[in-house]
Design a protein around this motif. Structure first.
Motif: not given
Lengths: 119, 176
Positions: A90-106
């Motif tokens: 929740g309360n996502m923004d582009p910076e948080k999104t980049k972190r989710v991509v690296v840490e969670h998705i990758v």
């Protein structure tokens, strides 16, 4: 740059398309209702889409859905992964999104600070 | 809150998607001679009857019990009318819905167009099963992107494949 270049992509990508059609490893769903959009969901969706393109994440699908029904936590994102609970950010923004991509998705580690629900 | 026309576009398209549209046409036209910005969005979704067509334009009504249509339509209508422009919504059950909005570009309350490139990109990529025909006309100069044409060129490669996403990003950057 013209549309003819798509034919080159077509030849090049045909192989991993066969792999991908079996099952995307991860599905990212961004809530794009009125309140989500007003809170910046488009930028979040754009960042996911951009990162998938840039990192060539052929096993990740990014899609949109309507209102998530929790306006105070918009923009909201759900991450679906085979055999794992659904993680809702929740309360996502582009910076948080980049972190989710690296840490969670990758790397496979959900970013607990941004998680609002695990289903 | 909805401070850009681009945000309104995504919001209206979300209604089309909720109405199970398969084909969505988006046209933006800048006509400086007449000081107009014209937005047209048309879908082949389930459509609405007359009563519903009236209701969705009313800010005090929303089908939110079923969460299908939000405040987006009254907001867009209000914005258009504030600029001295106008708003038309036509719909037919089983046929689809069309929204036509005219903004007066000389009015100080005209919201900025916003990021149209990103808007079109995310709509195309996040809804791979829907076809979009997008036209942007700037005083006679026209840019068209048609996902049917793109899908045909791609053969079986999905429109949301990373390579295609990168291509579309650059393509929109260059042409729009």
């Amino acid at each position: 740059m013209n549309l003819e270049e798509l034919k080159k992509i077509r030849e090049k990508a045909q192989k991993d398309v066969e792999l991908r059609q079996k099952q995307a490893r991860i599905r990212v769903v961004v809530g794009m209702g009125t309140s989500g959009i007003a809170a910046g969901a488009r930028e979040v969706l754009k960042t996911f889409v951009e990162e998938v393109g840039r990192r060539n994440l052929t096993d990740v699908l990014v899609t949109q859905t309507g209102e998530k029904g929790l306006a105070s936590r918009e923009p909201m994102v759900e991450i679906f992964e085979e055999g794992k609970p659904v993680v809702v950010y929740g309360n996502m923004d582009p910076e948080k999104t980049k972190r989710v991509v690296v840490e969670h998705i990758v790397n496979g580690n959900p970013v607990s600070e941004y998680v609002v629900e695990v289903m | 809150m909805m401070d850009e026309i681009a945000s309104h576009i995504i919001d209206i398209v979300a209604n089309s998607l909720a109405a199970h549209a398969h084909n969505i046409t988006i046209a933006i036209e800048k006509d400086s001679a007449r000081s107009l910005l014209i937005l047209n969005i048309k879908d082949d979704g389930i459509g609405m009857d007359n009563e519903m067509t009236q209701k969705v334009q009313d800010p005090f009504f929303s089908t939110k019990t079923g969460r299908k249509v939000g405040l987006g339509i009254p907001l867009l209508k209000g914005t258009a009318e504030t600029t001295g422009g106008s708003f038309f919504l036509t719909s037919e059950p089983g046929k689809g819905t069309e929204i036509r909005v005219l903004f007066h570009t000389s009015h100080p309350d005209l919201p900025p167009l916003g990021n149209i490139k990103d808007t079109i990109l995310v709509l195309i990529v996040a809804n791979p099963d829907v076809d979009f025909l997008f036209t942007y006309t700037d005083n006679g100069k026209q840019f068209v992107i048609d996902t049917k044409e793109i899908k045909e060129l791609l053969g079986g490669v999905p429109i949301n494949h990373p390579e295609v996403i990168s291509f579309l990003t650059k393509y929109l950057d260059e042409h729009l």
